[in-house]
Design a protein around this motif. Sequence first.
Motif, PDB file in Angstrom:
ATOM      1  N   ASP A 213      39.198  29.143  39.859  1.00 10.29           N
ATOM      2  CA  ASP A 213      39.994  28.474  38.845  1.00 10.29           C
ATOM      3  C   ASP A 213      40.934  27.485  39.544  1.00 10.29           C
ATOM      4  O   ASP A 213      41.253  27.654  40.715  1.00 10.29           O
ATOM      5  CB  ASP A 213      40.810  29.524  38.098  1.00 10.29           C
TER       6      ASP A 213
ATOM      7  N   TRP B 255      32.568  36.399  34.978  1.00 11.83           N
ATOM      8  CA  TRP B 255      33.074  35.294  35.793  1.00 11.83           C
ATOM      9  C   TRP B 255      33.482  35.850  37.153  1.00 11.83           C
ATOM     10  O   TRP B 255      34.344  36.713  37.246  1.00 11.83           O
ATOM     11  CB  TRP B 255      34.261  34.647  35.108  1.00 11.83           C
TER      12      TRP B 255
ATOM     13  N   THR C  32      35.154  35.033  40.715  1.00 13.09           N
ATOM     14  CA  THR C  32      36.088  34.077  41.291  1.00 13.09           C
ATOM     15  C   THR C  32      36.663  34.657  42.583  1.00 13.09           C
ATOM     16  O   THR C  32      36.857  35.877  42.670  1.00 13.09           O
ATOM     17  CB  THR C  32      37.205  33.724  40.277  1.00 13.09           C
TER      18      THR C  32
ATOM     19  N   PRO D  86      42.520  34.314  38.368  1.00  7.96           N
ATOM     20  CA  PRO D  86      42.600  33.105  37.546  1.00  7.96           C
ATOM     21  C   PRO D  86      44.039  32.608  37.407  1.00  7.96           C
ATOM     22  O   PRO D  86      44.970  33.411  37.366  1.00  7.96           O
ATOM     23  CB  PRO D  86      42.048  33.541  36.196  1.00  7.96           C
TER      24      PRO D  86
ATOM     25  N   GLU E 286      41.975  34.133  31.664  1.00  2.00           N
ATOM     26  CA  GLU E 286      40.672  34.749  31.900  1.00  2.00           C
ATOM     27  C   GLU E 286      39.710  34.487  30.750  1.00  2.00           C
ATOM     28  O   GLU E 286      40.118  34.155  29.646  1.00  2.00           O
ATOM     29  CB  GLU E 286      40.843  36.256  32.072  1.00  2.00           C
TER      30      GLU E 286
ATOM     31  N   VAL F 205      36.181  39.468  34.378  1.00  2.00           N
ATOM     32  CA  VAL F 205      36.517  38.750  35.603  1.00  2.00           C
ATOM     33  C   VAL F 205      36.324  39.677  36.799  1.00  2.00           C
ATOM     34  O   VAL F 205      36.839  40.799  36.816  1.00  2.00           O
ATOM     35  CB  VAL F 205      37.964  38.224  35.567  1.00  2.00           C
TER      36      VAL F 205
END
Length: 182
Positions: free
Chosen positions: A6, A34, A36, A40, A44, A48
């Motif tokens: 992000d 997601w 990452t 984030p 979100e 996540v």
Amino acid sequence: LFVGPDGSPFKGIDLARAVAAGLEESHPHVEVVWVTPRPPVDGEFGRVVVGPSQQELARLYREALVYVCTSRFETWGLPALEAMASGTPVVSTAHGGISTFARDGANALLAPVDDVPALLAATRRLLDDPDLAQRLSAAGLETAPATTWSDVLRDVRSLFVDTPAAQATDPNNHVPHPEPAV
């Protein structure tokens, strides 16, 4: 499955959020994941997964119904190739680097950069057409091992060294270096 950090505009996570919201409306039974590398910063979406191990990431790729890349620019597109190697069909923006191995309709579905409706339509198409998903998955499994680091290095070399400008300034194909300022 979406993969990327992000807070980096060129990764297109804002587009991923929009695609995920559209999927939530049309396919509420599908879990959006997601991945990452860090928490984030702009909120979100989906489930996540922060900083997974390589084994966990590989499992997430293998379990995904589709990998969606929303990048505005990539020099190559490693996550899409990792998805292909995992047997996961790929939807991606036509962000530049992916053109070295992805072919629209042959081993992936490609959409114009920044085109959320096209990304969403392609993702829905794969979720709704298991035969297409299987065909792209099989083609991706053929593509991934045929794309080697030697290929990548050759492509990079062609961009930075084998250009007519570089050859004109250095017949030995060395990258010219500027003279230091005095």
